[in-house]
Design an enzyme around this catalytic site. Structure first.
Site, PDB file in Angstrom:
ATOM      1  N   TYR A  54       0.849  -1.197   0.000  1.00 46.96           N
ATOM      2  CA  TYR A  54       0.000   0.000   0.000  1.00 46.96           C
ATOM      3  C   TYR A  54       0.884   1.247   0.000  1.00 46.96           C
ATOM      4  CZ  TYR A  54      -3.899  -3.147   1.248  1.00 46.96           C
ATOM      5  OH  TYR A  54      -4.839  -4.153   1.269  1.00 46.96           O
ATOM      6  N   GLY A 289     -13.150   0.955   4.203  1.00 42.89           N
ATOM      7  CA  GLY A 289     -12.247   1.956   3.647  1.00 42.89           C
ATOM      8  C   GLY A 289     -12.976   3.285   3.698  1.00 42.89           C
ATOM      9  N   ASN A 299     -20.698   4.572   7.950  1.00 45.41           N
ATOM     10  CA  ASN A 299     -20.536   3.127   7.736  1.00 45.41           C
ATOM     11  C   ASN A 299     -20.609   2.322   9.039  1.00 45.41           C
ATOM     12  OD1 ASN A 299     -20.211   4.025   5.190  1.00 45.41           O
ATOM     13  ND2 ASN A 299     -18.052   3.511   4.992  1.00 45.41           N
TER      14      ASN A 299
END
Ligand code: NDP
Length: 322
Positions: A54, A289, A299
């Site tokens: 990443y 994410g 979320n």
């Protein structure tokens, strides 16, 4: 927050966890990353997911700095890394893959970047056709015996290969894979629900599932085109845009039906899609994410939806998106 066992292991992960892909070390700055980790922690999240690949290791560096800065107690959270893709900008053959050498070097580098003495979870990010599975199993077992890793697993490995790794471990009294990290969302279900189905009982396999929103597609944000401030607008992620949106309109159509049903139910689409993932008992944790704290807060409401909605509603969502 709810907590779930990682497969048949004793590790209790928060049902929702936070990942660093695209965002940390790249799309967002350090202060936004700090706010995301702090918000997640305040809501009971105890697992933060990362990988050497990443942002070429920068995601791990930012996450390590932020967690240290927030002074999170080391025994209160879990952190992961993944090995395969490499972190060096100019990758040489020994700096990627699942050889004994790279597995060891990558683990040591991840420990430094994350500023910890052990990784709670360590994943083989993809299968490596150039390394015998036995070599990787031995390398992972060694890391566990050295105290550098607590649980090791795979990501997007075929079931046959996971079974082979587990068999090698059993035969030689080594630590076998504890978990898999597959993509799982309303648009992509087969691997988790069908291919891995026998492994849950057979191996006690846990799952840490990724892209519950199909990279944002299930929020409906791409219905009228790609917003300039979204991940799919980033030129270096053109490959992701192609894979998320597809080329025949089918994924956009199915996502559109999902968003329409969410509106009918009076529920925001993002937490609804995430809650659906959690209705599968073989999901140990759903990796979230987010590029903004407001997204994360929305979320995290997925947990409340689990009690509010019934079986018939979950089946309607599946029918609408198939
Ligand atoms: P999602 O499918 O949840 O996509 C997250 C993105 O969707 C956000 O960054 C944001 O994008 C958008 N979004 C999120 N919430 C909202 C909201 N409420 N409203 C509008 N837009 C929203 O997950 P990811 O694909 O990011 O995957 C999560 C984690 O899984 C990763 O961080 C990583 O740890 C792991 N992963 C693992 C992989 C593997 O191979 N093992 C592969 C991929 C991910 P935007 O910035 O565009 O608004």
């Amino acid at each position: 927050m709810q907590y779930r066992r990682l497969g048949s292991s004793g590790l209790q992960l928060s049902a929702l966890s936070l990942g660093a892909w695209v965002t940390f070390g790249s799309q967002i700055g350090r202060s936004e990353a700090r706010e995301l980790v702090a918000t997640a922690w305040d809501h009971g999240v105890n697992f933060f997911d990362n990988a050497e690949g990443y942002a070429n290791g920068a995601a791990e560096q930012v996450m390590g700095d932020v967690i240290a800065d927030l002074r999170l107690p080391r025994d209160g959270y879990c952190v992961s890394s993944k090995v395969f893709f490499g972190a060096a900008a100019d990758r040489r053959p020994t700096q990627r893959g699942l050889s004994r050498k790279h597995v060891r070097d990558a683990c040591d580098a991840a420990l430094k970047r994350l500023r910890v003495e052990h990784l709670d979870l360590y994943f083989c990010h993809r299968p490596d056709p150039d390394t015998p599975v036995a070599e990787t199993v031995w390398a992972m077992d060694t890391l566990i015996r050295q105290g550098k890793v607590l649980y090791w697993g795979t990501s997007e490995w075929p079931a046959t290969l996971i079974r082979e790794a587990a068999q090698i471990a059993r035969t030689h009294h080594l630590h076998g894979p504890t978990m898999e990290q597959p993509e799982y969302n309303l648009l992509k279900r087969a691997r988790v629900e069908l291919e891995y189905a026998p492994l849950y009982a057979e191996l006690g396999l846990g799952t840490t599932v990724w892209s519950p929103l199909a990279s944002g597609l299930l929020t409906g944000k791409y219905t009228g085109g790609v917003p300039a401030d979204s991940r799919l607008a980033q030129p270096e992620l053109a490959w992701l845009k192609r894979s998320v949106l597809g080329d025949d309109g089918d994924r956009l159509t199915r996502a559109g039906r999902f968003v329409a049903l969410a509106a009918e139910l009076g529920v925001a689409p993002a937490p609804l899609a995430i809650a659906w993932c959690l209705t599968n008992p073989h999901v140990s944790t759903v990796l979230l994410g987010a590029s903004r704290t407001a997204q994360l807060i929305e979320n995290l409401q997925a947990i409340e939806l689990l009690d509010r909605l019934d079986e018939a509603t979950w089946r309607r969502l599946e029918a609408a998106t198939s």
